[in-house]
Scaffold this active site. Sequence first.
Site, PDB file in Angstrom:
ATOM      1  N   ARG A 295       0.480 -48.045  -8.417  1.00  0.00           N
ATOM      2  CA  ARG A 295       0.506 -48.903  -7.221  1.00  0.00           C
ATOM      3  C   ARG A 295      -0.259 -50.187  -7.521  1.00  0.00           C
ATOM      4  O   ARG A 295      -1.476 -50.146  -7.710  1.00  0.00           O
ATOM      5  CB  ARG A 295      -0.142 -48.185  -6.035  1.00  0.00           C
ATOM      6  CG  ARG A 295       0.392 -46.792  -5.746  1.00  0.00           C
ATOM      7  CD  ARG A 295      -0.481 -46.133  -4.686  1.00  0.00           C
ATOM      8  NE  ARG A 295      -0.146 -44.741  -4.454  1.00  0.00           N
ATOM      9  CZ  ARG A 295      -0.678 -43.716  -5.111  1.00  0.00           C
ATOM     10  NH1 ARG A 295      -1.566 -43.937  -6.081  1.00  0.00           N
ATOM     11  NH2 ARG A 295      -0.337 -42.478  -4.829  1.00  0.00           N
TER      12      ARG A 295
ATOM     13  N   SER B  92      13.318 -43.219  -8.298  1.00  0.00           N
ATOM     14  CA  SER B  92      12.140 -42.407  -8.002  1.00  0.00           C
ATOM     15  C   SER B  92      12.106 -42.204  -6.491  1.00  0.00           C
ATOM     16  O   SER B  92      12.018 -43.182  -5.734  1.00  0.00           O
ATOM     17  CB  SER B  92      10.857 -43.102  -8.470  1.00  0.00           C
ATOM     18  OG  SER B  92       9.737 -42.289  -8.174  1.00  0.00           O
TER      19      SER B  92
ATOM     20  N   HIS C 258      -3.624 -42.412   4.133  1.00  0.00           N
ATOM     21  CA  HIS C 258      -4.168 -43.226   3.042  1.00  0.00           C
ATOM     22  C   HIS C 258      -5.348 -42.526   2.389  1.00  0.00           C
ATOM     23  O   HIS C 258      -5.441 -42.429   1.163  1.00  0.00           O
ATOM     24  CB  HIS C 258      -4.580 -44.604   3.577  1.00  0.00           C
ATOM     25  CG  HIS C 258      -5.213 -45.480   2.539  1.00  0.00           C
ATOM     26  ND1 HIS C 258      -6.581 -45.524   2.342  1.00  0.00           N
ATOM     27  CD2 HIS C 258      -4.673 -46.310   1.620  1.00  0.00           C
ATOM     28  CE1 HIS C 258      -6.841 -46.363   1.357  1.00  0.00           C
ATOM     29  NE2 HIS C 258      -5.705 -46.863   0.904  1.00  0.00           N
TER      30      HIS C 258
ATOM     31  N   GLY D 281      -8.242  -7.164   4.404  1.00  0.00           N
ATOM     32  CA  GLY D 281      -9.122  -7.368   5.545  1.00  0.00           C
ATOM     33  C   GLY D 281      -8.492  -8.082   6.718  1.00  0.00           C
ATOM     34  O   GLY D 281      -9.141  -8.277   7.751  1.00  0.00           O
TER      35      GLY D 281
ATOM     36  N   TYR E  49      11.771 -35.461 -13.615  1.00  0.00           N
ATOM     37  CA  TYR E  49      10.314 -35.319 -13.587  1.00  0.00           C
ATOM     38  C   TYR E  49       9.792 -35.354 -12.159  1.00  0.00           C
ATOM     39  O   TYR E  49      10.489 -35.781 -11.226  1.00  0.00           O
ATOM     40  CB  TYR E  49       9.627 -36.422 -14.406  1.00  0.00           C
ATOM     41  CG  TYR E  49       9.756 -37.801 -13.802  1.00  0.00           C
ATOM     42  CD1 TYR E  49       8.839 -38.267 -12.859  1.00  0.00           C
ATOM     43  CD2 TYR E  49      10.798 -38.652 -14.187  1.00  0.00           C
ATOM     44  CE1 TYR E  49       8.976 -39.524 -12.292  1.00  0.00           C
ATOM     45  CE2 TYR E  49      10.928 -39.915 -13.632  1.00  0.00           C
ATOM     46  CZ  TYR E  49      10.007 -40.345 -12.683  1.00  0.00           C
ATOM     47  OH  TYR E  49      10.132 -41.589 -12.117  1.00  0.00           O
TER      48      TYR E  49
ATOM     49  N   CYS F 202       7.887 -39.352  -6.663  1.00  0.00           N
ATOM     50  CA  CYS F 202       6.508 -39.788  -6.843  1.00  0.00           C
ATOM     51  C   CYS F 202       5.709 -39.679  -5.550  1.00  0.00           C
ATOM     52  O   CYS F 202       4.604 -40.201  -5.445  1.00  0.00           O
ATOM     53  CB  CYS F 202       6.449 -41.225  -7.372  1.00  0.00           C
ATOM     54  SG  CYS F 202       7.224 -42.434  -6.275  1.00  0.00           S
TER      55      CYS F 202
ATOM     56  N   MET G 137      -5.712  -7.168   8.523  1.00  0.00           N
ATOM     57  CA  MET G 137      -5.147  -6.313   9.577  1.00  0.00           C
ATOM     58  C   MET G 137      -6.029  -5.081   9.771  1.00  0.00           C
ATOM     59  O   MET G 137      -7.101  -4.982   9.195  1.00  0.00           O
ATOM     60  CB  MET G 137      -3.701  -5.976   9.236  1.00  0.00           C
ATOM     61  CG  MET G 137      -2.785  -7.192   9.317  1.00  0.00           C
ATOM     62  SD  MET G 137      -1.081  -6.857   8.852  1.00  0.00           S
ATOM     63  CE  MET G 137      -1.209  -6.613   7.088  1.00  0.00           C
TER      64      MET G 137
ATOM     65  N   LYS H 265       0.834  -1.209   0.000  1.00  0.00           N
ATOM     66  CA  LYS H 265       0.000   0.000   0.000  1.00  0.00           C
ATOM     67  C   LYS H 265       0.866   1.255   0.000  1.00  0.00           C
ATOM     68  O   LYS H 265       0.652   2.188  -0.790  1.00  0.00           O
ATOM     69  CB  LYS H 265      -0.928  -0.014   1.211  1.00  0.00           C
ATOM     70  CG  LYS H 265      -1.934   1.141   1.227  1.00  0.00           C
ATOM     71  CD  LYS H 265      -2.905   1.005   2.389  1.00  0.00           C
ATOM     72  CE  LYS H 265      -3.791  -0.204   2.208  1.00  0.00           C
ATOM     73  NZ  LYS H 265      -4.721  -0.414   3.336  1.00  0.00           N
TER      74      LYS H 265
ATOM     75  N   ARG I 199      -3.524   3.055   8.416  1.00  0.00           N
ATOM     76  CA  ARG I 199      -3.834   1.782   7.752  1.00  0.00           C
ATOM     77  C   ARG I 199      -2.606   0.884   7.704  1.00  0.00           C
ATOM     78  O   ARG I 199      -1.475   1.354   7.627  1.00  0.00           O
ATOM     79  CB  ARG I 199      -4.304   2.026   6.305  1.00  0.00           C
ATOM     80  CG  ARG I 199      -5.523   2.915   6.148  1.00  0.00           C
ATOM     81  CD  ARG I 199      -5.747   3.205   4.669  1.00  0.00           C
ATOM     82  NE  ARG I 199      -6.780   4.206   4.434  1.00  0.00           N
ATOM     83  CZ  ARG I 199      -8.032   3.929   4.066  1.00  0.00           C
ATOM     84  NH1 ARG I 199      -8.401   2.676   3.904  1.00  0.00           N
ATOM     85  NH2 ARG I 199      -8.901   4.893   3.868  1.00  0.00           N
TER      86      ARG I 199
ATOM     87  N   THR J 262       8.986 -39.684  -1.530  1.00  0.00           N
ATOM     88  CA  THR J 262       9.228 -38.695  -0.473  1.00  0.00           C
ATOM     89  C   THR J 262       8.248 -38.802   0.696  1.00  0.00           C
ATOM     90  O   THR J 262       8.507 -38.223   1.753  1.00  0.00           O
ATOM     91  CB  THR J 262       9.207 -37.268  -1.051  1.00  0.00           C
ATOM     92  OG1 THR J 262       8.023 -37.087  -1.832  1.00  0.00           O
ATOM     93  CG2 THR J 262      10.432 -37.028  -1.918  1.00  0.00           C
ATOM     94  N   ASN J 263       7.140 -39.513   0.533  1.00  0.00           N
ATOM     95  CA  ASN J 263       6.266 -39.728   1.694  1.00  0.00           C
ATOM     96  C   ASN J 263       7.001 -40.570   2.737  1.00  0.00           C
ATOM     97  O   ASN J 263       7.125 -40.188   3.904  1.00  0.00           O
ATOM     98  CB  ASN J 263       4.971 -40.438   1.279  1.00  0.00           C
ATOM     99  CG  ASN J 263       4.124 -39.600   0.352  1.00  0.00           C
ATOM    100  OD1 ASN J 263       4.315 -38.403   0.222  1.00  0.00           O
ATOM    101  ND2 ASN J 263       3.175 -40.239  -0.308  1.00  0.00           N
TER     102      ASN J 263
ATOM    103  N   ARG K  56      -3.767  -1.662  -6.003  1.00  0.00           N
ATOM    104  CA  ARG K  56      -2.995  -2.887  -5.799  1.00  0.00           C
ATOM    105  C   ARG K  56      -3.414  -3.887  -6.864  1.00  0.00           C
ATOM    106  O   ARG K  56      -4.508  -3.777  -7.421  1.00  0.00           O
ATOM    107  CB  ARG K  56      -3.211  -3.468  -4.406  1.00  0.00           C
ATOM    108  CG  ARG K  56      -4.644  -3.862  -4.116  1.00  0.00           C
ATOM    109  CD  ARG K  56      -4.817  -4.265  -2.659  1.00  0.00           C
ATOM    110  NE  ARG K  56      -6.208  -4.531  -2.325  1.00  0.00           N
ATOM    111  CZ  ARG K  56      -6.673  -4.669  -1.094  1.00  0.00           C
ATOM    112  NH1 ARG K  56      -5.853  -4.544  -0.068  1.00  0.00           N
ATOM    113  NH2 ARG K  56      -7.944  -4.912  -0.861  1.00  0.00           N
TER     114      ARG K  56
ATOM    115  N   GLU L 161      13.509 -44.407  -0.779  1.00  0.00           N
ATOM    116  CA  GLU L 161      12.611 -43.940   0.276  1.00  0.00           C
ATOM    117  C   GLU L 161      13.131 -44.260   1.670  1.00  0.00           C
ATOM    118  O   GLU L 161      12.489 -43.932   2.674  1.00  0.00           O
ATOM    119  CB  GLU L 161      11.211 -44.538   0.083  1.00  0.00           C
ATOM    120  CG  GLU L 161      11.213 -46.015  -0.223  1.00  0.00           C
ATOM    121  CD  GLU L 161       9.896 -46.514  -0.790  1.00  0.00           C
ATOM    122  OE1 GLU L 161       8.837 -45.939  -0.496  1.00  0.00           O
ATOM    123  OE2 GLU L 161       9.927 -47.517  -1.541  1.00  0.00           O
TER     124      GLU L 161
END
Length: 886
Positions: free
Chosen positions: A572, A775, A466, A105, A862, A842, A107, A26, A96, A778-779, A350, A756
Amino acid sequence: MTKYVYFFGKDNCEGSAKMRNLLGGKGANLAEMSNLGIPVPPGFTVTTEACVYYDTHGKQFPDGLKDQVKENLVKLEKAMGMKFNDPSNPLLLSVRSGARVSMPGMMDTVLNLGLNDVVAEGLIKKTGNARFAWDSYRRFIQMFSNVVMDMEGELLEHILEAKKHEKGVKLDTELTADDLKSLVPVFKAKVKEVTGKDFPTDPMEQLWGAIAAVFNSWDNDRAKRYRKMNNIPDDWGTAVNVQAMVFGNMGDDCATGVAFTRNPSTGENKFYGEYLINAQGEDVVAGIRTPQPINIAAKSAPSEVSLEESMPSLYKELVAIYKRLEDHYRDMQDIEFTIQQGKLYMLQTRNGKRTAKAALRIASEMVAEKMIDKETAVTRIAPAQLDQLLHPMFDPKEKKNKIAKGLPASPGAAVGQVVFTAHEAEHLASLGEKVILVRIETSPEDIGGMDAAQGILTARGGMTSHAAVVARGMGKCCVAGCGDISINYKDKQFTAGSVLVKEGDVISLDGSLGEVYLGAVKTIDPELGGHFSEIMQWADSMRTLGVRTNADTPADAKLAREFGAEGIGLCRTEHMFFEGERIKAMREMILADNTEGREKALAKLLPMQKSDFKGIFEAMQGLPVTIRLLDPPLHEFLPHEEDKVVELAQEMKVSVEHLHAKIESLKELNPMLGHRGCRLAVTYPEIARMQGRAIIEAACEVVKEKKLVVLPEIMIPLIGDVKELIMLKKEIIAVADKIISESGIKLDYKVGTMIEIPRAALLADTIAKEAEFFSFGTNDLTQMTFGYSRDDAGVFLPHYVEKRILDDDPFQTLDQNGVGKLVEMGTKLGRSTNPKLKVGICGEHGGDPRSIEFCHRTGLNYVSCSPYRVPIARLAAAHAAIRNKN
């Protein structure tokens, strides 16, 4: 000494639009408009650095700030020709907030600051308008008591409503000067009664109270929630803009309004906005009075009077300014304005918030208008916004009865009658009924019911539970980890607070907000138009990171391809075993006592698996398909309820006692670290041989029958040592090469592994000598690196994020400092011994924009994500490429 205050005005402006990090959005834009010669009331901005100091030093202002504010107040008085706290010529102020990114909205704001009894009388003498003065004074008391003195705003609003009722009027504007004057002492008395403090009469005390309140509002609940939702850092702070008041409430030649330079809902290139005559800004936003359309084209009823009609010359001036602003900023603008006695002032500009649909249209049309280039257009659409386009959504006009809130596990909107078992969900869905599956938590055994349901609601589980993972893959709406509900399976009901919901009752789920509503809420279907396709084509031409999908069925594969997936990064196989006769054969295999018995059962599964793979290969039309061999522990395929155990014993022709003993033998204290993944195939190599045969036979048959190119990639899960990979790769290659040789078909296939387990990342150079691709799962890698169970961490992770121990839930956004180092190390080590190694991820992070940028920087080939997140990943990959240009 640090400079904490910057002045802006027509002839003296110290800031610009480039200084938004310091001055906030602002403040930077007020300075920019002043530099452009646009009519802006002068003022000054207290920097975000001052706010950060205040927050980190026990709510104390930095040294020198008060002197700098006084110096700039003198400049402001000179610019306006008025004096602060001077009854004969009073200067009033607005105070302001303004963070570096728009937080509309979230703050606080205080208007009409500087008024007291004496100044109010002086304002009347100066303007000759008693009604305006008392109206401004009562507004000031209402705002200041709420924002600065922490008093509930409704308390004074009730007094105002009582006065209108007493006078027999409906609108504030119908109250007379005497009516408004009489409210002032009543308001002050109420403030004293509630807060125990007198309402401050010293304007300087008012000013510093307001500045502190704006700084404090950076940490109010709604601001913190908004930052969390939009990934805005907590340490940015907000600026404070102190500006000379201009008044839209001095009479019928005054007005205030809010407008957008294009329609923020549709993106249509038409001036769009609302205004009110004889009002102040909050009246438009709060809906205290019904605003009027800004132009004739937007009128919906003859009784409406547009600004274009009521003040035509000022409307023309406003149009010229909005066009100039949009041309200057090269983006759709959200503007606020006030008209004081026939003179137009701009209070804000803005970049306007907009829907995904509008964002796509505006970006596309601005390229056509040669306002922006294609790269800019692509970066104008936030990847997460695309969720709005890809899932059903509730009609925003509908009223909703919210009864509970959980995690927004999978976006979309769902309506249906409550059921508590997967079997009942499938049964009712087969009869054409729409159902919501409500479970304490889901397991792979619930897959049929999840597929049949419109949406899934679970009491437990996190964003990668899951229920969440599978629902996103299906494009199903899901609210997970909803601790507000208590489920009673026995009585087939759940409670949410005092609300009792029984099986058969209708509820609605908003998976984008994680909210549960009682009853049916009307949904509307998303529309993908030509602007979407155009922007996505541009994005694809800019990204270097491939985007695949996680898909287990031909339907999912086809959908993902339509969304632009370039292959399957994770198929899977375990989900295929829960349908019809397959689960019986799977259980027969598990219950077999020897290799011969297992192979007999696996022979029954072989044609079923092969059929599944053929469907997926055909759906992917020559794109690569990565198929993960069996991963979950075997106990997940066996029943645990007594009646189901008895039923299975009868089917398998074994005693209930024998079956109980088998189930008990498969129990593990920590199954996620137990007998699963490649460990199953090491123990029972016949499982890997059957799956390898099904994959390769399916591929050969599709090549032969459909004349399609098939690119199967066989992925061995949970490798922790290269010897595991060597053993299982040998089994698969022996089967595969024999089938290919016998078929006479030329088929290229790859064998790789999931990384993994942290040990696998540390030994990636050794593993890569045997793997053709990595691959990163990452879980699992996240839960093993942190030592968090992803299905249980939802209990404490929100507290870790709230208390800033963690910046983000690591199951939602990749932990780049820890897990990310393992990904980087694994990639670098792997390619050091196998330069041609293809690397992707993945896990659920494959659909998270910030995680995708990390993957781009790390040099992955990828990412793979659920079908409905494929467009999001494509766009995020383009953003990453643009931001990380060399």
